[in-house]
Design a protein around this motif. Structure first.
Motif, PDB file in Angstrom:
ATOM      1  N   VAL A  48      64.340  12.894  20.710  1.00 13.70           N
ATOM      2  CA  VAL A  48      65.506  13.635  20.217  1.00 13.70           C
ATOM      3  C   VAL A  48      65.341  14.036  18.746  1.00 13.70           C
ATOM      4  O   VAL A  48      65.594  15.181  18.365  1.00 13.70           O
ATOM      5  N   GLY A  49      64.924  13.062  17.921  1.00 16.32           N
ATOM      6  CA  GLY A  49      64.811  13.393  16.514  1.00 16.32           C
ATOM      7  C   GLY A  49      64.312  12.228  15.683  1.00 16.32           C
ATOM      8  O   GLY A  49      64.146  11.115  16.181  1.00 16.32           O
ATOM      9  N   SER A  51      64.503  10.371  11.645  1.00 16.46           N
ATOM     10  CA  SER A  51      65.071  10.206  10.300  1.00 16.46           C
ATOM     11  C   SER A  51      64.005   9.565   9.413  1.00 16.46           C
ATOM     12  O   SER A  51      63.548   8.448   9.697  1.00 16.46           O
ATOM     13  N   THR A  60      64.567  15.156   8.037  1.00 16.49           N
ATOM     14  CA  THR A  60      64.773  14.931   9.470  1.00 16.49           C
ATOM     15  C   THR A  60      64.002  15.954  10.300  1.00 16.49           C
ATOM     16  O   THR A  60      63.618  17.022   9.817  1.00 16.49           O
ATOM     17  N   GLU A  61      63.786  15.596  11.557  1.00 17.39           N
ATOM     18  CA  GLU A  61      63.188  16.495  12.542  1.00 17.39           C
ATOM     19  C   GLU A  61      64.024  16.393  13.809  1.00 17.39           C
ATOM     20  O   GLU A  61      64.589  15.345  14.105  1.00 17.39           O
ATOM     21  N   TYR A  62      64.056  17.486  14.578  1.00 14.64           N
ATOM     22  CA  TYR A  62      64.856  17.510  15.802  1.00 14.64           C
ATOM     23  C   TYR A  62      64.094  18.208  16.931  1.00 14.64           C
ATOM     24  O   TYR A  62      63.305  19.133  16.688  1.00 14.64           O
ATOM     25  N   LYS A  67      68.668  20.786  18.251  1.00 17.75           N
ATOM     26  CA  LYS A  67      68.698  21.325  16.890  1.00 17.75           C
ATOM     27  C   LYS A  67      69.920  22.207  16.708  1.00 17.75           C
ATOM     28  O   LYS A  67      70.236  23.044  17.563  1.00 17.75           O
ATOM     29  N   THR A  71      72.912  15.831  14.277  1.00 10.73           N
ATOM     30  CA  THR A  71      72.533  15.602  12.884  1.00 10.73           C
ATOM     31  C   THR A  71      72.270  14.118  12.661  1.00 10.73           C
ATOM     32  O   THR A  71      73.103  13.282  13.029  1.00 10.73           O
ATOM     33  N   LEU A  83      73.559   9.148  14.485  1.00  8.95           N
ATOM     34  CA  LEU A  83      73.277  10.392  15.195  1.00  8.95           C
ATOM     35  C   LEU A  83      74.621  11.046  15.517  1.00  8.95           C
ATOM     36  O   LEU A  83      75.342  10.584  16.401  1.00  8.95           O
TER      37      LEU A  83
END
Lengths: 120, 106
Positions: A48-49, A51, A60-62, A67, A71, A83
């Motif tokens: 998912v992502g 931190s 961050t990446e998503y 996306k 957040t 999240l």
């Protein structure tokens, strides 16, 4: 004991919002990156992502699928990552896992997961 | 995105069997590959990272090999606790991606 514990899952209507929390213990949380991974019912694992830590400016990446709707944030003073999930869709229904990253970025410690159900 | 293709998707086996699961990446991921075990109702567990490095506490019957685009997970002698699903994951580039999984059944 090294562990991460998720909370905040529940039932929410499509279009709604939910905030998941991940609280860590047993290690120096501020040094680590944290990933979220989910597993929809009967499906495989989906990243998912991510931190990143203070050294990496908390960037961050998503995944493309979340996306703009999800957040990530973190509070190192509370050993926690959050999240925030907005504009939820039925496809977001899944068990959400918080993971600590080890080495070059794989998930070396996993939580038990928290269940998110998006349904009317 | 890097596609990870695992095979087989399901595998029927018996205690004591030797198993091999294959994972193919659509691009070169060097050795940035991890293997995980997922059992119902339990937290997923990391088994191997960097393609062949065994996680602390994981039994030595598990082993991993490969580099570039071809990787394998081998269980040398299947034990009752090993009946589970297994996933590979590349962490060479974003987005991180998982294989579709292999379910090991009795």
């Amino acid at each position: 004991e090294v562990q991460v514990v998720e909370s905040g899952g529940g039932l929410v209507q499509p279009g709604g919002s939910l905030r998941l929390s991940c609280t860590a213990s047993g290690f120096t949380f501020s040094d680590r990156l944290v990933d979220w991974v989910r597993q929809a019912p009967g499906k495989g694992l989906e990243w998912v992502g991510r931190s990143r830590n203070k050294i990496s400016s908390y960037t961050t990446e998503y995944a493309a699928s979340v996306k703009g709707r999800f957040t990530l944030s973190r509070d190192d003073s509370k050993n926690s990552v959050y999240l925030q999930m907005n504009s939820l869709k039925t496809d977001d229904t899944a068990v959400y896992y918080c993971t600590r990253t080890g080495g070059a970025g794989y998930s070396d410690v996993w939580g038990q997961g928290t269940t998110v159900t998006v349904s009317s | 995105d890097i596609q990870m293709t695992q095979s087989p998707s399901t595998l029927s086996a018996s205690v004591g069997d030797r198993l091999t699961i294959t994972c193919r990446a659509s691009e070169n991921i060097i050795t940035y590959l991890a293997w995980y075990q997922v059992r119902p109702g339990k937290a997923p567990k990391a088994l191997i990272h960097k393609a062949s490095t065994l996680e602390s506490g994981v039994p030595s019957r598990f082993s991993g090999s490969g580099s570039g685009t071809e990787f394998t997970l081998t269980i040398s002698s299947l034990q009752p606790d090993d009946f589970a699903s297994y996933y590979c994951q590349q962490y060479n580039s974003y987005p991180l991606t998982f294989g579709g999984g292999t379910k090991v059944e009795i």
